[in-house]
Design a protein around this motif. Sequence first.
Motif, PDB file in Angstrom:
ATOM      1  N   TYR A 160       0.842  -1.203   0.000  1.00 27.79           N
ATOM      2  CA  TYR A 160       0.000   0.000   0.000  1.00 27.79           C
ATOM      3  C   TYR A 160       0.875   1.250   0.000  1.00 27.79           C
ATOM      4  O   TYR A 160       0.646   2.192  -0.766  1.00 27.79           O
ATOM      5  CB  TYR A 160      -0.904   0.007   1.242  1.00 27.79           C
ATOM      6  CG  TYR A 160      -2.299  -0.532   1.027  1.00 27.79           C
ATOM      7  CD1 TYR A 160      -2.514  -1.759   0.398  1.00 27.79           C
ATOM      8  CD2 TYR A 160      -3.419   0.160   1.473  1.00 27.79           C
ATOM      9  CE1 TYR A 160      -3.787  -2.270   0.233  1.00 27.79           C
ATOM     10  CE2 TYR A 160      -4.698  -0.339   1.304  1.00 27.79           C
ATOM     11  CZ  TYR A 160      -4.881  -1.554   0.679  1.00 27.79           C
ATOM     12  OH  TYR A 160      -6.152  -2.048   0.511  1.00 27.79           O
ATOM     13  N   ILE A 161       1.889   1.264   0.882  1.00 27.87           N
ATOM     14  CA  ILE A 161       2.783   2.424   0.959  1.00 27.87           C
ATOM     15  C   ILE A 161       3.511   2.622  -0.369  1.00 27.87           C
ATOM     16  O   ILE A 161       3.641   3.752  -0.868  1.00 27.87           O
ATOM     17  CB  ILE A 161       3.802   2.259   2.106  1.00 27.87           C
ATOM     18  CG1 ILE A 161       3.086   2.147   3.448  1.00 27.87           C
ATOM     19  CG2 ILE A 161       4.791   3.422   2.123  1.00 27.87           C
ATOM     20  CD1 ILE A 161       2.260   3.341   3.820  1.00 27.87           C
ATOM     21  N   ALA A 162       3.981   1.544  -0.966  1.00 30.09           N
ATOM     22  CA  ALA A 162       4.667   1.638  -2.253  1.00 30.09           C
ATOM     23  C   ALA A 162       3.745   2.213  -3.327  1.00 30.09           C
ATOM     24  O   ALA A 162       4.152   3.063  -4.128  1.00 30.09           O
ATOM     25  CB  ALA A 162       5.190   0.266  -2.674  1.00 30.09           C
ATOM     26  N   ASP A 163       2.490   1.785  -3.346  1.00 30.85           N
ATOM     27  CA  ASP A 163       1.541   2.299  -4.340  1.00 30.85           C
ATOM     28  C   ASP A 163       1.224   3.776  -4.094  1.00 30.85           C
ATOM     29  O   ASP A 163       1.083   4.551  -5.047  1.00 30.85           O
ATOM     30  CB  ASP A 163       0.248   1.482  -4.294  1.00 30.85           C
ATOM     31  CG  ASP A 163       0.412   0.100  -4.908  1.00 30.85           C
ATOM     32  OD1 ASP A 163       1.426  -0.116  -5.609  1.00 30.85           O
ATOM     33  OD2 ASP A 163      -0.455  -0.757  -4.683  1.00 30.85           O
ATOM     34  N   PHE A 164       1.111   4.172  -2.841  1.00 32.09           N
ATOM     35  CA  PHE A 164       0.874   5.582  -2.535  1.00 32.09           C
ATOM     36  C   PHE A 164       2.053   6.448  -3.009  1.00 32.09           C
ATOM     37  O   PHE A 164       1.858   7.555  -3.520  1.00 32.09           O
ATOM     38  CB  PHE A 164       0.662   5.776  -1.038  1.00 32.09           C
ATOM     39  CG  PHE A 164      -0.619   5.184  -0.502  1.00 32.09           C
ATOM     40  CD1 PHE A 164      -1.662   4.855  -1.356  1.00 32.09           C
ATOM     41  CD2 PHE A 164      -0.784   4.940   0.859  1.00 32.09           C
ATOM     42  CE1 PHE A 164      -2.852   4.308  -0.868  1.00 32.09           C
ATOM     43  CE2 PHE A 164      -1.969   4.405   1.351  1.00 32.09           C
ATOM     44  CZ  PHE A 164      -3.001   4.090   0.481  1.00 32.09           C
ATOM     45  N   LEU A 165       3.260   5.944  -2.831  1.00 30.27           N
ATOM     46  CA  LEU A 165       4.442   6.693  -3.276  1.00 30.27           C
ATOM     47  C   LEU A 165       4.493   6.779  -4.799  1.00 30.27           C
ATOM     48  O   LEU A 165       4.906   7.803  -5.357  1.00 30.27           O
ATOM     49  CB  LEU A 165       5.711   6.037  -2.725  1.00 30.27           C
ATOM     50  CG  LEU A 165       5.927   6.202  -1.211  1.00 30.27           C
ATOM     51  CD1 LEU A 165       7.108   5.368  -0.738  1.00 30.27           C
ATOM     52  CD2 LEU A 165       6.147   7.674  -0.872  1.00 30.27           C
ATOM     53  N   ARG A 166       4.090   5.726  -5.477  1.00 31.07           N
ATOM     54  CA  ARG A 166       4.005   5.780  -6.942  1.00 31.07           C
ATOM     55  C   ARG A 166       3.024   6.869  -7.387  1.00 31.07           C
ATOM     56  O   ARG A 166       3.274   7.602  -8.340  1.00 31.07           O
ATOM     57  CB  ARG A 166       3.569   4.428  -7.504  1.00 31.07           C
ATOM     58  CG  ARG A 166       4.628   3.340  -7.487  1.00 31.07           C
ATOM     59  CD  ARG A 166       4.169   2.142  -8.310  1.00 31.07           C
ATOM     60  NE  ARG A 166       5.144   1.063  -8.310  1.00 31.07           N
ATOM     61  CZ  ARG A 166       5.068  -0.005  -7.527  1.00 31.07           C
ATOM     62  NH1 ARG A 166       4.049  -0.135  -6.686  1.00 31.07           N
ATOM     63  NH2 ARG A 166       5.992  -0.952  -7.574  1.00 31.07           N
ATOM     64  N   GLU A 194      12.284  -2.445  -7.509  1.00 33.81           N
ATOM     65  CA  GLU A 194      11.225  -2.692  -8.486  1.00 33.81           C
ATOM     66  C   GLU A 194      10.884  -1.476  -9.343  1.00 33.81           C
ATOM     67  O   GLU A 194      10.516  -1.622 -10.507  1.00 33.81           O
ATOM     68  CB  GLU A 194       9.965  -3.176  -7.757  1.00 33.81           C
ATOM     69  CG  GLU A 194      10.144  -4.441  -6.937  1.00 33.81           C
ATOM     70  CD  GLU A 194      10.395  -5.652  -7.811  1.00 33.81           C
ATOM     71  OE1 GLU A 194       9.838  -5.708  -8.931  1.00 33.81           O
ATOM     72  OE2 GLU A 194      11.158  -6.544  -7.383  1.00 33.81           O
ATOM     73  N   ASP A 195      10.958  -0.288  -8.758  1.00 34.98           N
ATOM     74  CA  ASP A 195      10.555   0.930  -9.469  1.00 34.98           C
ATOM     75  C   ASP A 195      11.354   2.110  -8.920  1.00 34.98           C
ATOM     76  O   ASP A 195      10.824   2.961  -8.199  1.00 34.98           O
ATOM     77  CB  ASP A 195       9.051   1.157  -9.278  1.00 34.98           C
ATOM     78  CG  ASP A 195       8.496   2.247 -10.194  1.00 34.98           C
ATOM     79  OD1 ASP A 195       9.285   2.839 -10.964  1.00 34.98           O
ATOM     80  OD2 ASP A 195       7.275   2.495 -10.138  1.00 34.98           O
ATOM     81  N   PRO A 196      12.641   2.196  -9.251  1.00 33.53           N
ATOM     82  CA  PRO A 196      13.521   3.197  -8.642  1.00 33.53           C
ATOM     83  C   PRO A 196      13.036   4.636  -8.800  1.00 33.53           C
ATOM     84  O   PRO A 196      13.250   5.461  -7.908  1.00 33.53           O
ATOM     85  CB  PRO A 196      14.857   2.982  -9.377  1.00 33.53           C
ATOM     86  CG  PRO A 196      14.792   1.586  -9.891  1.00 33.53           C
ATOM     87  CD  PRO A 196      13.357   1.325 -10.205  1.00 33.53           C
ATOM     88  N   ASP A 197      12.386   4.949  -9.903  1.00 34.67           N
ATOM     89  CA  ASP A 197      11.953   6.322 -10.141  1.00 34.67           C
ATOM     90  C   ASP A 197      10.807   6.754  -9.233  1.00 34.67           C
ATOM     91  O   ASP A 197      10.479   7.941  -9.179  1.00 34.67           O
ATOM     92  CB  ASP A 197      11.531   6.500 -11.601  1.00 34.67           C
ATOM     93  CG  ASP A 197      12.716   6.397 -12.562  1.00 34.67           C
ATOM     94  OD1 ASP A 197      13.853   6.605 -12.107  1.00 34.67           O
ATOM     95  OD2 ASP A 197      12.493   6.098 -13.756  1.00 34.67           O
ATOM     96  N   ALA A 198      10.197   5.815  -8.533  1.00 34.63           N
ATOM     97  CA  ALA A 198       9.082   6.143  -7.644  1.00 34.63           C
ATOM     98  C   ALA A 198       9.549   6.383  -6.199  1.00 34.63           C
ATOM     99  O   ALA A 198       8.726   6.695  -5.335  1.00 34.63           O
ATOM    100  CB  ALA A 198       8.049   5.033  -7.665  1.00 34.63           C
ATOM    101  N   GLN A 199      10.834   6.237  -5.939  1.00 39.29           N
ATOM    102  CA  GLN A 199      11.330   6.444  -4.584  1.00 39.29           C
ATOM    103  C   GLN A 199      11.150   7.902  -4.158  1.00 39.29           C
ATOM    104  O   GLN A 199      11.268   8.812  -4.963  1.00 39.29           O
ATOM    105  CB  GLN A 199      12.818   6.102  -4.497  1.00 39.29           C
ATOM    106  CG  GLN A 199      13.156   4.649  -4.717  1.00 39.29           C
ATOM    107  CD  GLN A 199      14.659   4.429  -4.670  1.00 39.29           C
ATOM    108  OE1 GLN A 199      15.224   4.158  -3.617  1.00 39.29           O
ATOM    109  NE2 GLN A 199      15.298   4.550  -5.824  1.00 39.29           N
ATOM    110  N   PRO A 200      10.856   8.136  -2.875  1.00 40.20           N
ATOM    111  CA  PRO A 200      10.766   9.517  -2.385  1.00 40.20           C
ATOM    112  C   PRO A 200      12.143  10.148  -2.289  1.00 40.20           C
ATOM    113  O   PRO A 200      13.167   9.452  -2.388  1.00 40.20           O
ATOM    114  CB  PRO A 200      10.142   9.354  -1.004  1.00 40.20           C
ATOM    115  CG  PRO A 200      10.584   7.993  -0.563  1.00 40.20           C
ATOM    116  CD  PRO A 200      10.611   7.146  -1.815  1.00 40.20           C
ATOM    117  N   ARG A 201      12.174  11.438  -2.080  1.00 41.82           N
ATOM    118  CA  ARG A 201      13.469  12.117  -1.939  1.00 41.82           C
ATOM    119  C   ARG A 201      14.057  11.942  -0.540  1.00 41.82           C
ATOM    120  O   ARG A 201      15.276  11.929  -0.374  1.00 41.82           O
ATOM    121  CB  ARG A 201      13.327  13.602  -2.269  1.00 41.82           C
ATOM    122  CG  ARG A 201      13.084  13.869  -3.746  1.00 41.82           C
ATOM    123  CD  ARG A 201      13.359  15.302  -4.123  1.00 41.82           C
ATOM    124  NE  ARG A 201      13.237  15.453  -5.574  1.00 41.82           N
ATOM    125  CZ  ARG A 201      14.207  15.245  -6.428  1.00 41.82           C
ATOM    126  NH1 ARG A 201      15.397  14.861  -5.979  1.00 41.82           N
ATOM    127  NH2 ARG A 201      14.016  15.419  -7.719  1.00 41.82           N
TER     128      ARG A 201
END
Length: 430
Positions: A160-166, A194-201
């Motif tokens: 869920y957290i990963a999807d919210f960050l995406r 899995e999706d490096p560009d979706a990581q937060p700053r």
Amino acid sequence: MKYTATYDLMESVRNTNEWLGASVQAFASYPLFALSMNPMLPMMAAWGKVTERSFARMVAKPDWGIRSVVGPDGQDHLVDEKVVVERPFGNLVQFFVRRRAPMARRILLVAPMSGHYATLLRSTVASLLPDADVWVTDWHNARDIPVSAGKFDVEDYTLYIADFLRELGPDTHVIAICQPVPLVLAATAWLAAEDPDAQPRSLTLMGGPVDPDAAATEVTDFGRRVTMGQLEQTMIQRVGFKYKGAGRLVYPGLLQLAGFISMNAERHSGAFTEQILREARGEASDHDAHNRFYDEYLAVMDMTAEFYLSTVERIFKNREIARNVFAVKGKRVDIGAITRVAVKIVEGEKDDISAPGQCLAALDLLTGLPESKKARHLEPGAGHYGIFAGKSWRLNIRPLVLDFIDANSAAPRPERKPAKAVTPIRLASA
């Protein structure tokens, strides 16, 4: 039916006390009794009022109550709560400020799922809104989620957290408070692979149990004493027929509340005794300090049984995050895969729930992150709630967190002066 019977028994006890309080208040306030000078009558009415309010709040979700915020132009801007992502077990909610351009700071507050609603962070949200666009994870009460929605455990929480960050994008700064800290760390590591560009700053991790063994507390001692079988037999119940989630196995909020209160029973007992006396003297009000605190504190939510049990087993007993062996969907999540997300640890010196050291352990797991992107802060004299909602947050921690966010943003703000920690003034004893 055994688990359903115990759930409905607790609800019946709560309902009976709510009714009893309302009845006593109504009886003791009967107009004819106004001719009596017996001091017990106003005391009875006061007891009834406090009792009825307290037990009624246990099943009511508090309102956020954030109506407006002052903008840089000095005008009040109305605030709307907008659901950005809607899911069965929790939504991503934005506090949208009308007539205000998007802010440079984009902050996701990850609220705990540990018995209280996300509104526990009301003051935190209100303090950040003037300087940032704010989103929050608004977790749902498991008793209101139909069994058909399926399970929800620590792996589902992480996803869920990963999807919210995406959804929010890479310019997001995350502030995780207490329970979600290790799972937010895992979600970021999951995205790194899995999706490096979706990581937060950046991640600001506050008072969370990354390594429960780093410092013992009453919470960690409890987790060590009991077995998973004992927990399942004594803590898990099945939602009764009154709610939409009838039949779902949960860890009831009322049971969690009993545990909260028992940890500081004398203090809570004194607080309610004083409130009854204030009511009897006519000094209490609907929005006094007692009611503001306990309206939130007493409002509890059920957690799914699988989330509660997997948290105890995997985070506390097996220490899967602390040992860097946590897996999602059968795939190991390597915390060392985080290489570009700045991480700041905030702990309270007197935190008796997640003691200093438990959250700090995260920095040792970040083996791929340069030291220049790691920061830490130990707040002197602060307890668990103080680090995100008390004086320590307002005076010291909030400015430090905003400085950390600015320093790790796409466009840092050089005009903002670094915050300095405020040392509490100590009065010399006579």
